[in-house]
Design a protein around this motif. Structure first.
Motif, PDB file in Angstrom:
ATOM      1  N   ARG A  98      -6.698  -9.708  31.668  1.00 19.03           N
ATOM      2  CA  ARG A  98      -7.415  -9.354  30.441  1.00 19.03           C
ATOM      3  C   ARG A  98      -6.206  -9.978  29.227  1.00 19.03           C
ATOM      4  O   ARG A  98      -6.535 -10.216  28.289  1.00 19.03           O
ATOM      5  CB  ARG A  98      -7.502  -7.969  30.414  1.00 19.03           C
ATOM      6  CG  ARG A  98      -8.113  -7.548  28.895  1.00 19.03           C
ATOM      7  CD  ARG A  98      -8.725  -6.119  28.804  1.00 19.03           C
ATOM      8  NE  ARG A  98      -7.783  -5.122  29.642  1.00 19.03           N
ATOM      9  CZ  ARG A  98      -8.113  -4.027  29.667  1.00 19.03           C
ATOM     10  NH1 ARG A  98      -9.179  -3.643  29.925  1.00 19.03           N
ATOM     11  NH2 ARG A  98      -6.818  -3.382  30.049  1.00 19.03           N
ATOM     12  N   THR A 149      -7.217 -12.069  26.273  1.00 20.49           N
ATOM     13  CA  THR A 149      -7.343 -11.443  25.018  1.00 20.49           C
ATOM     14  C   THR A 149      -6.800 -12.272  24.066  1.00 20.49           C
ATOM     15  O   THR A 149      -7.192 -12.552  23.053  1.00 20.49           O
ATOM     16  CB  THR A 149      -6.715 -10.189  24.880  1.00 20.49           C
ATOM     17  OG1 THR A 149      -7.729  -9.418  26.034  1.00 20.49           O
ATOM     18  CG2 THR A 149      -6.964  -9.358  23.718  1.00 20.49           C
ATOM     19  N   ARG A 208      -8.762 -15.594  23.386  1.00 23.50           N
ATOM     20  CA  ARG A 208     -10.034 -15.086  22.495  1.00 23.50           C
ATOM     21  C   ARG A 208      -9.687 -15.091  21.092  1.00 23.50           C
ATOM     22  O   ARG A 208     -10.176 -15.282  20.013  1.00 23.50           O
ATOM     23  CB  ARG A 208     -10.689 -13.752  23.028  1.00 23.50           C
ATOM     24  CG  ARG A 208     -11.762 -13.622  22.171  1.00 23.50           C
ATOM     25  CD  ARG A 208     -12.419 -12.176  22.906  1.00 23.50           C
ATOM     26  NE  ARG A 208     -13.560 -11.928  21.986  1.00 23.50           N
ATOM     27  CZ  ARG A 208     -14.602 -10.815  22.375  1.00 23.50           C
ATOM     28  NH1 ARG A 208     -14.521 -10.254  23.487  1.00 23.50           N
ATOM     29  NH2 ARG A 208     -15.488 -10.566  21.635  1.00 23.50           N
ATOM     30  N   THR A 209      -8.337 -14.127  20.773  1.00 26.38           N
ATOM     31  CA  THR A 209      -7.998 -13.896  19.443  1.00 26.38           C
ATOM     32  C   THR A 209      -7.614 -15.150  18.971  1.00 26.38           C
ATOM     33  O   THR A 209      -8.030 -15.371  17.636  1.00 26.38           O
ATOM     34  CB  THR A 209      -6.832 -12.895  19.474  1.00 26.38           C
ATOM     35  OG1 THR A 209      -7.217 -11.717  20.012  1.00 26.38           O
ATOM     36  CG2 THR A 209      -6.417 -12.643  17.792  1.00 26.38           C
TER      37      THR A 209
END
Length: 442
Positions: free
Chosen positions: A232, A236, A239-240
């Motif tokens: 993750r 993450t 994605r950010t």
């Protein structure tokens, strides 16, 4: 239980029939022998022409001496002096040695009679042996068995029911416990019977198996949770970065975003590769190693060439040191130790290969801060970091040393951590079994 009782009943009935039949045959053979002996004794008297009147007999027999005209010449005290025991058509068979069975009413007695004949010249000695008392013995035994066998069967069935019930009660308790464990109604332990027998040992073994299964499930849950957490983090970050870049639009520095995404992708790829490697290591009992002779000096020298020197240097002996294993797996184990040392060293990392009795030793030594003694066993566990922030920044997920331990274990070796000597730092020692050089080694 019913099948066992039925089998027991059939066995007892068959045994009883065989016993009665065998007794009947034995008594008949005994009667025939007695009659034959009496006939031979009287025949000797007739032959010597010293036949007394009446004929002497022993036992419950009746004796006649008959001429070729079928007339009674001599008889025992209770034998008929007028009518022979056998009819004329029966005499030839008896004279040939056959023992005949006739009805006792010919002689005025009950039951069957066995008759033997002993020819003496023109005369024949006839001996009749009553079978009434012997038949009575057989009937008595048969009646006793017919009464005793059902009682014995009932008693044995009751005992068997009781004993089997006591024996199967702990088994039923184990079954109930297993059902409750399967349904989640109780912790994963089966009840232990009080008796120290095979059932007790079975329960102990099953509880041990359940403990191991529970521990494996716990490790699997922890592994999945840690893997999900580690996966993750880079996802993450990616994605950010993409969301920020999308909001900035034309103001986005796409080359910088691509560089950051490439770093996270590489980290994600390494993590996936490590997880797959550990999964294969867990399944090593079902996968045969693709082993081949491996020369450790050559393997280490080729590996160290990938790193800048300094900080990484290698000390390889002139004489080859051979072991057996998968070259890629052994190279991965040594590379993980070197990577770990490079991340934490202050100045240099020394890799050395040497002989150590029946093993070969590969050591990786750095002059970094080292690892406390209390944590040296723990760092081989999966997803273990002594400094989480530093490990993530360096790209580590806490799997490197766990991979080393699994790979070395598959190859029959060991790995341990010790203090560097001299000076500060950490020394990783990897021991592998020594094997003879292959036939084609130069």
């Amino acid at each position: 239980m019913f099948i066992g009782t039925a089998g027991l009943a059939v066995g007892l009935a068959a045994g009883g029939v065989v016993m009665v039949f065998a007794l009947g045959l034995a008594l008949q053979a005994t009667a025939d022998n007695e009659a034959r002996e009496s006939a031979e004794g009287v025949a000797a008297l007739v032959k010597d022409d010293i036949v007394p009147e009446p004929l002497p007999v022993i036992g419950d027999v009746r004796v006649q001496v008959v001429d070729d005209q079928h007339r009674v010449l001599f008889a025992s005290i209770d034998a008929d002096r007028m009518t022979p025991v056998l009819y004329p058509d029966e005499m030839p068979r008896a004279q040939k040695g056959e023992t005949l069975t006739i009805e006792g009413n010919r002689l005025g007695i009950r039951g069957p009679v066995r008759v033997v004949a002993e020819p003496v010249g023109t005369q024949t000695v006839l001996v009749a042996r009553s079978m009434a008392d012997l038949a009575q013995s057989v009937r008595l035994l048969r009646n006793i068995l017919m009464i005793a066998f059902p009682l014995l069967l009932i008693a044995l069935a009751a005992v068997a029911w009781r004993v089997i019930g006591l024996t199967l009660r702990p088994v039923e308790a184990l079954r109930t416990g297993a059902e409750e464990i399967t349904g989640g109604a109780r912790p994963g332990q089966l009840p232990l019977p009080d008796s120290q027998d095979e059932i007790h040992r079975l329960a102990v073994t099953l509880n041990g198996m359940l403990d191991r299964l529970e521990a494996a499930r716990a490790r699997q849950r922890a592994f999945v949770a840690d893997a999900a957490h580690e996966l993750r983090s880079p996802l993450t970050n990616m994605r950010t970065q993409l969301e920020v870049a999308q909001r900035l639009g034309d103001r986005t520095d796409w080359p910088a975003v691509a560089d950051d995404l490439l770093i996270d992708t590489q980290r994600l790829s390494r993590l996936v590769d490590d997880l797959l490697l550990l999964a294969r290591a867990d399944d090593a009992g079902q996968r045969a190693l693709r082993t081949a002779p491996v020369e450790l000096g050559e393997l280490v020298a080729a590996l160290v060439e990938r790193y800048p020197s300094p900080p990484v240097t290698a000390a390889v002996p002139k004489d080859p040191l051979w072991t057996t294993g998968e070259p890629e797996a052994l190279a991965r184990a040594v590379a993980n130790l070197v990577d770990n040392a490079v991340r934490h060293t202050a100045t240099t990392v020394e890799v050395e290969v040497s002989a150590d009795g029946e093993h070969h030793l590969v050591t990786v030594t750095d002059d970094g801060p080292g690892i406390p003694v209390a944590d040296r066993a723990r760092v081989f566990d999966r997803f273990t970091r002594l400094d989480d922030a530093r490990a993530r920044d360096a790209g580590g997920a806490g799997l490197g040393l766990a991979i080393v331990r699994e790979l070395v274990r598959q190859h029959g070796g060991t790995v341990r951590l010790a203090d560097a000597s001299p000076g500060p730092g950490l020394r990783a020692e990897l021991r592998l079994p020594a094997t003879p050089p292959p036939d084609d080694a130069s």
